[in-house]
Scaffold this active site. Structure first.
Site, PDB file in Angstrom:
ATOM      1  N   TYR A 149      -1.021  -0.021   2.905  1.00  5.08           N
ATOM      2  CA  TYR A 149      -2.320  -0.405   2.992  1.00  5.08           C
ATOM      3  C   TYR A 149      -3.067   0.423   4.015  1.00  5.08           C
ATOM      4  O   TYR A 149      -4.042   0.855   3.870  1.00  5.08           O
ATOM      5  CB  TYR A 149      -2.524  -1.682   2.607  1.00  5.08           C
TER       6      TYR A 149
ATOM      7  N   LYS B  89      -5.977   3.137   4.883  1.00  4.25           N
ATOM      8  CA  LYS B  89      -7.195   2.953   5.459  1.00  4.25           C
ATOM      9  C   LYS B  89      -7.374   3.821   6.724  1.00  4.25           C
ATOM     10  O   LYS B  89      -8.538   4.242   7.284  1.00  4.25           O
ATOM     11  CB  LYS B  89      -7.073   1.477   5.931  1.00  4.25           C
TER      12      LYS B  89
ATOM     13  N   ARG C  76      -0.890 -18.845   8.137  1.00  6.06           N
ATOM     14  CA  ARG C  76      -1.262 -17.703   8.278  1.00  6.06           C
ATOM     15  C   ARG C  76      -2.808 -17.342   8.850  1.00  6.06           C
ATOM     16  O   ARG C  76      -3.352 -16.808   9.898  1.00  6.06           O
ATOM     17  CB  ARG C  76      -0.989 -16.769   7.157  1.00  6.06           C
TER      18      ARG C  76
END
Length: 242
Positions: free
Chosen positions: A146, A150, A193
């Protein structure tokens, strides 16, 4: 005269907030998504803010991208917001086949959608138009397939700017940090998280979709006409922490 704006991935999260912001400014807004029910519902709800058209389009499909472009005249702002984490593997293929599929998914969703959509509407961009693509902090810090996609988005944007800026079209990427209230994590965000991501920021808060929408609004404004070929980090300072 009202502006015309196209937002890919405009049915939820950042894309939806961006579409709502432009609609509230009386722009004519086109939003896209891959699923007819989701697109129709989002367009109807966003129409409360202004003129919003929903178009079913898989931006990674050249034919569908061309059909989308055929529906739009002169375009003032293009926001490439379509993207997301790679699709989960089937578990039935070999490890290398699963890895290849993961990378294809990431590149398709986060790079090709922007490349094909932009190419399809390129001739509709005027001398005062803006192309704004939504990137990620993951491009420069352990983002896997990912993040690599990007990062490629930012590299492509630099070359796009070199091509279009002489014609007056600005091209920029917004590198977003942790943005709350989106479906990006697909329900996988834990309290621990979230706390860790917020703690990384200097201002000790998560980003919001409105933070990104307002930055898009600025980059598409007359005050940003000399900003092009850039990656703008919107992450509360988290980028500098490691």
């Amino acid at each position: 005269m009202p502006r015309t704006v196209l937002v890919t991935g405009g049915t939820s999260g950042i894309g939806r907030a961006v579409a709502a912001s432009f609609a509230a400014e009386e722009a004519e807004v086109f939003i896209t998504g891959r699923h007819s029910g989701t697109v129709a519902r989002a367009a109807e709800e966003l129409s409360a803010h202004g003129v919003v058209h929903g178009v079913v389009c898989d931006a990674a499909d050249p034919g569908q991208a061309a059909e989308l472009a055929a529906r739009i005249g002169e375009l003032d702002v293009l926001v490439n917001a379509a993207g997301g984490l790679p699709d989960a593997g089937s578990g039935e293929a070999s490890p290398l086949e699963e890895l290849r599929a993961q990378w294809h998914s990431s590149l398709t969703q986060n790079l090709l959608t922007a490349v094909l959509t932009t190419a399809s509407v390129r001739d509709r961009l005027s001398g005062d138009s803006s192309v704004i693509s939504i990137g990620s902090i993951g491009a420069e810090r352990k983002g896997g397939s990912y993040g690599a996609a990007k990062a490629a988005l930012a590299a492509w944007n630099a070359s796009l700017s070199a091509e279009l800026a002489p014609k007056g079209v600005t091209c920029n990427v917004i590198s977003a940090g942790y943005i709350e209230a989106t479906n990006f994590f697909r329900g996988g965000m834990t309290d621990d998280r979230r706390r860790a991501l917020v703690e990384e920021t200097h201002n000790k808060r998560p980003g919001t979709v409105d933070d990104i929408a307002r930055t898009v609004g600025f980059l598409a404004s007359p005050g940003a006409r000399h900003i092009t070929g850039q990656t703008i980090h919107v992450n509360g300072g988290a980028f500098t922490t490691r």
